[in-house]
Write an enzyme that holds these catalytic residues in place. Structure first.
Site, short mmCIF file in Angstrom:
data_model
loop_
_atom_site.label_atom_id
_atom_site.label_comp_id
_atom_site.label_asym_id
_atom_site.label_seq_id
_atom_site.Cartn_x
_atom_site.Cartn_y
_atom_site.Cartn_z
N ASP A 7 70.31 68.94 32.42
CA ASP A 7 71.16 67.83 32.82
C ASP A 7 72.61 68.04 32.41
O ASP A 7 73.53 67.67 33.12
CB ASP A 7 70.63 66.54 32.20
CG ASP A 7 71.16 65.30 32.87
OD1 ASP A 7 71.57 65.40 34.04
OD2 ASP A 7 71.16 64.26 32.23
N ASP A 25 75.55 62.51 36.70
CA ASP A 25 76.64 61.53 36.72
C ASP A 25 77.80 62.03 37.58
O ASP A 25 78.44 61.25 38.29
CB ASP A 25 77.13 61.21 35.31
CG ASP A 25 76.10 60.42 34.51
OD1 ASP A 25 75.21 59.81 35.13
OD2 ASP A 25 76.20 60.40 33.27
#
Length: 45
Positions: A7, A25
């Site tokens: 991630d 994000d």
């Protein structure tokens, strides 16, 4: 492949270090900006 989701990306090159960032994000932010640009560029009906 790893058994977990990658991630965060942390980039190093010799003594240079780019700040770690979260791919998910970043993708959400880029998508939101693209939607806004698309909405603003459409001609009014």
């Amino acid at each position: 492949m790893y058994g977990y989701v990658v991630d965060f990306i942390d980039v190093y090159y010799q003594q240079w270090h780019w700040p770690a960032f979260n791919i998910a994000d970043s993708a959400i932010s880029v998508g939101a900006v693209m939607l806004l640009i698309d909405a603003l560029r459409r001609p009014a009906d």
